[in-house]
Structure formats: structure tokens, C-alpha cells
Design a protein around this motif. Structure first.
Motif, mmCIF file in Angstrom:
data_model
loop_
_atom_site.group_PDB
_atom_site.id
_atom_site.type_symbol
_atom_site.label_atom_id
_atom_site.label_comp_id
_atom_site.label_asym_id
_atom_site.label_seq_id
_atom_site.Cartn_x
_atom_site.Cartn_y
_atom_site.Cartn_z
ATOM 1 N N GLU A 2 0.716 -1.071 0.023
ATOM 2 C CA GLU A 2 -0.003 -0.029 0.043
ATOM 3 C C GLU A 2 0.864 1.255 0.099
ATOM 4 N N LYS A 3 0.410 2.214 -0.848
ATOM 5 C CA LYS A 3 1.454 3.351 -0.934
ATOM 6 C C LYS A 3 0.685 4.486 -0.092
ATOM 7 N N ASN A 4 1.482 5.384 -0.033
ATOM 8 C CA ASN A 4 1.147 6.476 0.909
ATOM 9 C C ASN A 4 -0.034 7.328 0.552
ATOM 10 N N LYS A 5 -1.025 6.725 -0.611
ATOM 11 C CA LYS A 5 -2.248 7.399 -0.944
ATOM 12 C C LYS A 5 -3.106 7.562 0.056
ATOM 13 N N SER A 6 -3.053 6.310 0.833
ATOM 14 C CA SER A 6 -4.154 6.325 1.875
ATOM 15 C C SER A 6 -4.122 7.439 2.687
ATOM 16 N N ILE A 7 -3.073 7.947 2.934
ATOM 17 C CA ILE A 7 -2.956 9.289 3.806
ATOM 18 C C ILE A 7 -3.977 10.381 2.984
ATOM 19 N N ASN A 8 -3.484 10.658 1.944
ATOM 20 C CA ASN A 8 -4.059 11.676 1.016
ATOM 21 C C ASN A 8 -5.753 11.234 1.117
ATOM 22 N N HIS A 30 -5.561 6.788 9.791
ATOM 23 C CA HIS A 30 -5.240 5.542 8.737
ATOM 24 C C HIS A 30 -4.414 4.464 9.613
ATOM 25 N N LEU A 31 -3.782 4.720 10.810
ATOM 26 C CA LEU A 31 -3.236 3.548 11.505
ATOM 27 C C LEU A 31 -4.015 3.026 12.398
ATOM 28 N N ALA A 32 -5.066 3.769 13.084
ATOM 29 C CA ALA A 32 -6.173 3.152 13.911
ATOM 30 C C ALA A 32 -6.991 2.251 12.935
ATOM 31 N N MET A 33 -7.435 2.382 11.699
ATOM 32 C CA MET A 33 -7.887 1.826 10.784
ATOM 33 C C MET A 33 -7.241 0.440 10.512
ATOM 34 N N PHE A 34 -5.904 0.749 10.083
ATOM 35 C CA PHE A 34 -5.181 -0.299 9.622
ATOM 36 C C PHE A 34 -4.867 -1.671 10.696
ATOM 37 N N LEU A 35 -4.621 -0.956 11.937
ATOM 38 C CA LEU A 35 -4.200 -1.919 13.208
ATOM 39 C C LEU A 35 -5.488 -2.246 13.937
ATOM 40 N N LYS A 36 -6.659 -1.626 13.599
ATOM 41 C CA LYS A 36 -7.836 -2.066 14.379
ATOM 42 C C LYS A 36 -7.689 -1.693 15.942
ATOM 43 N N LYS A 37 -7.200 -0.241 16.183
ATOM 44 C CA LYS A 37 -6.967 -0.024 17.478
ATOM 45 C C LYS A 37 -7.963 1.146 17.583
ATOM 46 N N ARG B 9 24.020 2.864 13.339
ATOM 47 C CA ARG B 9 23.507 2.691 12.200
ATOM 48 C C ARG B 9 23.215 1.254 12.031
ATOM 49 N N GLN B 10 21.848 1.075 11.786
ATOM 50 C CA GLN B 10 21.298 -0.371 11.407
ATOM 51 C C GLN B 10 20.843 -0.373 10.232
ATOM 52 N N THR B 11 21.200 -1.791 9.795
ATOM 53 C CA THR B 11 21.070 -2.257 8.317
ATOM 54 C C THR B 11 19.767 -2.577 7.941
ATOM 55 N N ASN B 12 18.966 -3.345 8.946
ATOM 56 C CA ASN B 12 17.714 -3.562 8.674
ATOM 57 C C ASN B 12 16.532 -2.884 9.673
ATOM 58 N N LEU B 13 15.273 -3.124 8.930
ATOM 59 C CA LEU B 13 14.115 -2.521 9.654
ATOM 60 C C LEU B 13 13.944 -2.615 10.975
ATOM 61 N N PRO B 14 13.829 -4.024 11.387
ATOM 62 C CA PRO B 14 13.500 -4.523 12.697
ATOM 63 C C PRO B 14 14.429 -3.936 13.677
ATOM 64 N N PHE B 43 4.789 -1.024 8.810
ATOM 65 C CA PHE B 43 6.029 -0.899 7.772
ATOM 66 C C PHE B 43 5.984 -1.862 6.831
ATOM 67 N N THR B 44 5.369 -3.199 7.027
ATOM 68 C CA THR B 44 5.340 -4.078 5.725
ATOM 69 C C THR B 44 4.211 -3.660 4.670
ATOM 70 N N HIS B 45 3.288 -2.893 5.044
ATOM 71 C CA HIS B 45 2.271 -2.556 4.229
ATOM 72 C C HIS B 45 2.217 -1.210 3.959
ATOM 73 N N PHE B 46 3.156 -0.221 4.240
ATOM 74 C CA PHE B 46 3.032 1.201 4.339
ATOM 75 C C PHE B 46 4.442 1.844 4.195
ATOM 76 N N ILE B 47 4.705 2.480 3.032
ATOM 77 C CA ILE B 47 5.825 3.130 2.835
ATOM 78 C C ILE B 47 5.741 4.774 3.031
ATOM 79 N N PRO B 48 6.111 5.256 4.119
ATOM 80 C CA PRO B 48 6.035 6.722 4.456
ATOM 81 C C PRO B 48 6.426 7.326 3.265
ATOM 82 N N ALA B 49 5.826 8.624 2.714
ATOM 83 C CA ALA B 49 6.402 9.351 1.481
ATOM 84 C C ALA B 49 7.633 10.268 1.891
ATOM 85 N N SER B 50 7.458 10.696 2.942
ATOM 86 C CA SER B 50 8.456 11.776 3.338
ATOM 87 C C SER B 50 8.918 11.532 4.902
ATOM 88 N N PHE B 51 9.984 12.416 5.318
ATOM 89 C CA PHE B 51 10.461 12.262 6.716
ATOM 90 C C PHE B 51 9.519 12.686 7.539
#
Lengths: 298, 391
Positions: A2-8, A30-37, B9-14, B43-51
Motif C-alpha cells: 500500500e502506498k502513501n495514497k491512503s493518507i491523502n 489511517h493507522l487506527a483503521m489499519f491496526l484496528k485499534k 546505524r542499523q542495516t535492517n528495519l526491525p 511498515f510491511t504494508h505502508f511506505i511513508p512518503a516523507s520524513f
């Protein structure tokens, strides 16, 4: 993935319902819905905490189930209650019937005699609902414990009939004005969001969205004035709700800019405490100077 | 801000997520495995677009209260700054030698001041406005000459006071044997077992609930005369009411609940000197109470709270600050009780500016400088016994 489209998407969903959000609000939803929390929202009164639940129910095209909390709220009002009158009536009507004690008990403690209250109702619905637990800080601490089973396992235990598992998981929004601190147990089960008073730009955007017909100069002056009023040491600072009320009132009077006399006579719309009104009156000239309003002389 | 664990510096996400959570834990965030799992799942389902979006994501899951909400942005920034400086995780950074906090001469001085405050602070006794005659019976004796043997009686009186204050009627009902109010639901419920024939009534009554007690004591120079009594009062109160939160102040506020909970009185006295660096200092009631409001009031005060302030009301600070602080305490709590040792003098009038400002926000104003006056506090509380605020 899932891309960050969901936020928009969430921002747009809220915007369609005339709710101007920001990145933090959209991300939390978004996170509350995704994590069901559940999402715990804190912040001063009148900044739009409850409104999020209302617009989300409209945006998701589902029902809003609301539980307004108050001191003394108990399980009978929040979770379920047996319909005692109906049970009594049933037993009276079946006095002569050839039914054993167990048969009678099974009948009167069945779904027909169970009155679902908001929490049970929200998890027994076939489709996911929006559950708003409003001003939880007004309920006493014992009441929080009722939620814990529901919020962590999505089930409610009724001693007479057993455990009811959720047919659908509701989107839960819990709001608090921080009248008292909530327990750590409850906090840990929720995602957290703090909503503060809006920036000038955001408040102006909200006013113009809610009142499209409002004069631009008036809207700008109102938002500047509110920004300055919130810098005063008042008992109760006005929120967005008060800004919209004030803008609506002034707009309905066909006023296109602020004047000292008008502000003085309508202060009661934004300030709800006598001492606050007095304090604001004392520093009114200074406030209006900052906003760029000059009072008419003579 | 603390960084007990080195940021590498860590090399993997977890590993990265866990390192960040550990960093926050070092800064008093309560983060469990559940939160770490939630982050990894997201993080396995969602990639943040920015910092900024990544920060919001972490913030939504890891923050649990307003204090953390405010602190988070700064910590997040600090973490990434540290991380950008860090070498590869395999290279160990030089550990910074922690400087052992040396016991300063100030601390020794503090002990001396406390000792003086407790035992030698009677020099200006004649100048004080107080109190009852020293020739009266024991019960009227000033606490400046209070004997340790009388501590038991003090404890008994404080126990009575705390019992008077400890309970308040709730809107919640419990079963009752007294026949005041019929519990209709239970009566019907029980009758169902007997073919809906009501032949026995059940009763209910309002539940009593515990009240939060907060004790704030003035330990400034002007209170030196009552030092012995004050320490014993605080100690006895804390022993009688375990959940009591005790604070002292002169120019700033210090929490003493944990120190006073110790059963050994001598040990408590020794620990007090470490905890409070300014016995017999100046008086800034307003600033100290404001400090209480900022740091503790949101957690400790609600409509079940009673705040007991023990002070003579001599304030050298900003009176506006004092008024605002008192107003806020009065609004957030159920009741404010002000115990003023000077009020033991029949000719005393609360005419100092500080005291005048505070009076509108005080529910009970009485003296507390000896056993007799404490007994009158008990009587006063008996008259004002709680009744439910609703019919």
C-alpha cells in the motif's frame, strides 16, 4: 504494498465532509483503521475531537454509535441490560404453562430480553460501525475497566449467556478533555492523537469552508482576533467551535469587518466565563490594535 | 535527554525500529513489544512518503500522552541527528565516561540547614506573631517544643482527620443491608426465580469512594518556628494515608511522598536533607503552586481531590501568579483546606496580601499549630461531612 495514497485518501474523505485535517490527524486515523485499534484523542474543548468521529461515520457511510460519558456511568448503561419488565411479564403470562425452571430461565435470558447498549451494539452489528466514546475523562476510573476487555479482545462477557465475540470490529474514537488522567492500561490499548488550537491559516480555511458566503476581510479579522484572544490568560480559551459560532453570528448580521463596539457586544459568543469576558474587555483595545482594527471615535 | 544505549546505524528495519524504541524508553516513554510489533506490521504494508510522514507514523503509535506528544518531535530530531553521525553498527563508538556526581559541599550544608531548621530555629521566636501561651496544658503547647512521645497522639488525630476526608459518596450504588433505598432491579431479578412473586425486597446505597489527598507544606524561613511539628505532621500524615501525595516548598516545589513513606523516622530525617536543598529559604508560594499545577495537577487533581496547604501565607513572589495558581487548584479539586499556624493567635487576621488573595479560593481556613488546634480541624471537618452533590 500500500502506498502513501491512503493518507491523502483520508484527508480527502474528511475534506469531503467539510473537515480540514492535517498530516498527523490523517496518519492517526489511517493507522487506527489499519491496526484496528481505538484512537484516543485529547485536546482542549472545541477543537474538533468529537467532530472527527461524526465525519468519519459519514465518510465511511456507516452509523455513529455514541456513548456520552458522565460520573456514575455503569455497565448497565454502557454495555447491556436485561429487560426486567419484559422478563416479569413473560413469567406472569406463562405462570400456568408447563415449563421447567431451566426452560424459563433459558428463555428470559436470551437475546429477546437483552437490551444492547452502545458498546455491545457496536460489536454486534453486521457491518463495522464508528463508536464514539465521548469525554471518557468525565466517567470514573472504574468505568475504564469495562472497556479493557472490549478494546483488547473485541468481545464482551455476559455472565448469564457467555462471551459475545464481535461480528465486526468498530472504528473506535475515544475523546478526553483531560479533566483527569486516564489509566495507563487504557492508553496502551489506544493510538494517541493530540489536537491543539489551529494555526491562523488552518482556522481561516475552516471558517471559509463552513461559511462560504462570509466576507474575506471579516473572516481574516476574526481568525486574527481569536489567535490573540488565545494568548490571554483566560479560564476557558475559545475553540474552533466558538470561532465558527462567532463568524456565523457576525455574518448573519451582514457585518463585513470588525469594530470595537461589535466585538464588545458579541464577546459572549466566544467567551463563556464572566471573568474571562471582563479580562478580554479590559484588553480589548490592545487586542484590536494587534488585529488592525481601529475603534470609531465620538 | 538521555541516550543510555548507543545509537548505531542499523542495516535492517526491525533492528532500526527496536533501536528507536529503546532510545525513547531511555527518555521515559513506556513502550512494550506490542508497539514494536505494530510498527513493524505497519511498515510491511505502508511506505511513508516523507520524513514528516514517517515521524507522524512513529508518533501515532509510540506516543501515549500529551507530555510525550510535545517531547516527541525534539527526540525524533535528536535521534536522526545522532544516527547520521553514527558509524556502522559494527564499529563501536567510544563510550563517554560518565562523570560521577560528586557529593557537593552544598549537600552537606543542606543537612546542616535542615538540622538547624529542626532544632535550632527558635532564635527569632519572640518576633513571631504566634501562638498560644507556652504555659497552657500539653494540648495547647506549641509544636516548637513538641515532644517525640506525643507523636503517637498526633498520629491518632491525623488518622481521624484522614478518615473524615478519605471518603466521598459516589453516584455508583452498592448492595446495602440498611433499608434506605429499594434496589428495584435486584428485587425483580430475584423474584424471577420464584415465578415473579415479589416476597423479598433488596436494598442499595451510594458507594463511598476514596478521595485523593494532596499535602503541600511551606518550609520557608517564616515557618521555622513550627519546623518540628511540620516534619512530624507530614510524616504522620504520610504514615496514616499511604496514598497521600506530599510536597514541600520555599522557593520551589519538591515531592516528598516516597521519602516520608519510610517507617524509620530517623532515616526519613536524613533523607529529607538530600531531597530538599533549601530548608528555611525564601517564600514563593505562587511560583511553587504554579509548579505544582504544571507538573502534577493534571495527574493528581480531580473532583475527588482535597488539597491541604500548610503555610503562614507570607509570600515574596508575584501575587498574580499566586492568585492564578490558587484559582486553578480550587477549580480542579473538590476542596482546598489551608492550615495556617499563625491563625492560632486569637488576634490573627489574614491581612497579608498573599493570604488575602488566596482566601476566596480556600474552603476551610483554620489554624494548625498544636494538638488542640488539630482537634478543632477534626470538628470542623465533621460539620462539613460530605453529602452527595445531587439529590
Amino acid at each position: 504494498m500500500e502506498k502513501n495514497k491512503s493518507i491523502n485518501n483520508i484527508k480527502n474523505l474528511l475534506l469531503e465532509q467539510s473537515y480540514i485535517s492535517d498530516d498527523a490527524i490523517a496518519m492517526s486515523i489511517h493507522l487506527a483503521m489499519f491496526l484496528k485499534k481505538p484512537l484516543l484523542i485529547e485536546g482542549p474543548a472545541g477543537v474538533g475531537k468529537t467532530e472527527i468521529a461524526k465525519v468519519m461515520s459519514k465518510a465511511l457511510n456507516t452509523n455513529l454509535i455514541r456513548l456520552q460519558c458522565y460520573e456514575g456511568l455503569d455497565a448497565n448503561q454502557a454495555i447491556y441490560e436485561w429487560n426486567y419488565q419484559k422478563q416479569l411479564l413473560y413469567l406472569k403470562m406463562n405462570e400456568q404453562a408447563d415449563l421447567s425452571y431451566n426452560e424459563k430461565e433459558e428463555t428470559i435470558f436470551s437475546d429477546d430480553f437483552l437490551m444492547e447498549r452502545p458498546l455491545l451494539k457496536s460489536i454486534m452489528a453486521e457491518e463495522s460501525q464508528v463508536l464514539l466514546i465521548d469525554e471518557i475523562d468525565r466517567a470514573d476510573e472504574e468505568f475504564e475497566s469495562f472497556f479493557l476487555e472490549l478494546l483488547s479482545d473485541w468481545q464482551i462477557t455476559i455472565p448469564e449467556v457467555g462471551t459475545r465475540k464481535a461480528k465486526s470490529i468498530p472504528f473506535v474514537i475515544v475523546t478526553s478533555n483531560r479533566v483527569r488522567e486516564l489509566s495507563e492500561a487504557l492508553r496502551r490499548r489506544c493510538l494517541y492523537l493530540w489536537i491543539d488550537y489551529p494555526t491562523f491559516e488552518k482556522e481561516l480555511e475552516i471558517v471559509q469552508m463552513k461559511l462560504p458566503e462570509i466576507n474575506e476581510k471579516l473572516a481574516t479579522q476574526i481568525c486574527h482576533f481569536m489567535e490573540e484572544v488565545r494568548q490571554l490568560k483566560l479560564e476557558k480559551l475559545p475553540g474552533i467551535a466558538e470561532t465558527i459560532d462567532w463568524a456565523t453570528a457576525l455574518s448573519s448580521m451582514h457585518i463585513d469587518h470588525l469594530e470595537k463596539e461589535i466585538v464588545e457586544s458579541t464577546l459572549g459568543v466566544i467567551l463563556k466565563d464572566w471573568q474571562d469576558i471582563r479580562d478580554a474587555q479590559m484588553s480589548l483595545s490592545e487586542l484590536l490594535d494587534k488585529v488592525g482594527v481601529t475603534s470609531k471615535m465620538g | 535527554m538521555k541516550t543510555k544505549n548507543l545509537i548505531q546505524r542499523q542495516t535492517n528495519l526491525p533492528a532500526h525500529v527496536i533501536q528507536f524504541c529503546r532510545f525513547l524508553r531511555d527518555n521515559n516513554f513506556v513502550i512494550g513489544i506490542g508497539e514494536e510489533c505494530d510498527l513493524l506490521e505497519v511498515f510491511t504494508h505502508f511506505i511513508p512518503a516523507s520524513f514528516g510522514e514517517q515521524k507522524d507514523l512513529y508518533k501515532s503509535i509510540l506516543v501515549k500522552n500529551r507530555k510525550q506528544f510535545v517531547l516527541f518531535d525534539e527526540l525524533y530530531q535528536q535521534y536522526w541527528t545522532e544516527l547520521s553521525r553514527a558509524e556502522d553498527s559494527k564499529t563501536k563508538d567510544k563510550e563517554e565516561k560518565k562523570l560521577q556526581p560528586q557529593k557537593s559541599a552544598d549537600q552537606k550544608n543542606t543537612l546542616q540547614v535542615l538540622k538547624k531548621w529542626l532544632h535550632g530555629g527558635h532564635v527569632d521566636e519572640e518576633k513571631e506573631i504566634s501562638t498560644y501561651s507556652a504555659f497552657e496544658a500539653i494540648s495547647n503547647k506549641d509544636f516548637t517544643t513538641f515532644l517525640t512521645g506525643e507523636q503517637k497522639e498526633l498520629l491518632e488525630i491525623i488518622k481521624i482527620i484522614s478518615q473524615r476526608l478519605a471518603n466521598k459518596y459516589s453516584r455508583r450504588y452498592i448492595r446495602s443491608k440498611s433499608k434506605k433505598q429499594i434496589d428495584l432491579k435486584k428485587t425483580i431479578r430475584q423474584s424471577l426465580r420464584k415465578d415473579a412473586e415479589i416476597n423479598q425486597f433488596f436494598f442499595k446505597e451510594q458507594q463511598k469512594r476514596k478521595v485523593n489527598l494532596v499535602l503541600i507544606c511551606d518550609v520557608s524561613k517564616s515557618m521555622e518556628l513550627y519546623s518540628q511539628f511540620l516534619i512530624e505532621f507530614m510524616y504522620s500524615f504520610q504514615q496514616a494515608v499511604h496514598q497521600l501525595r506530599t510536597f514541600v516548598f520555599s522557593t520551589r516545589l519538591v515531592s516528598l511522598s516516597n521519602v516520608l513513606k519510610d517507617g524509620d523516622y530517623e532515616k526519613v530525617l536524613n533523607n529529607l536533607s538530600d531531597q530538599v536543598p533549601y530548608w528555611s529559604g525564601g517564600t514563593r508560594i505562587g511560583e511553587s503552586l504554579q509548579q505544582f499545577n504544571e507538573r502534577y495537577a493534571s495527574r493528581m487533581l480531580n473532583k475527588d481531590s482535597i488539597v491541604i496547604i500548610m503555610s503562614d501565607g507570607w509570600d515574596t513572589g508575584d501575587l498574580d501568579v499566586l492568585e492564578n495558581a490558587m484559582k486553578s487548584i480550587h477549580k480542579k479539586s473538590d476542596r482546598v483546606i489551608w492550615l495556617n499556624p499563625l491563625a492560632g493567635n486569637p488576634e490573627y487576621k489574614p491581612s497579608t496580601k498573599g493570604m488575602e488573595i488566596c482566601l476566596p479560593y480556600i474552603d476551610v481556613f483554620t489554624s494548625a499549630h498544636n494538638l488542640e488546634s488539630l482537634k478543632s480541624v477534626v470538628k470542623h471537618l465533621k460539620q462539613k461531612k460530605y453529602k452527595p452533590k445531587f439529590s
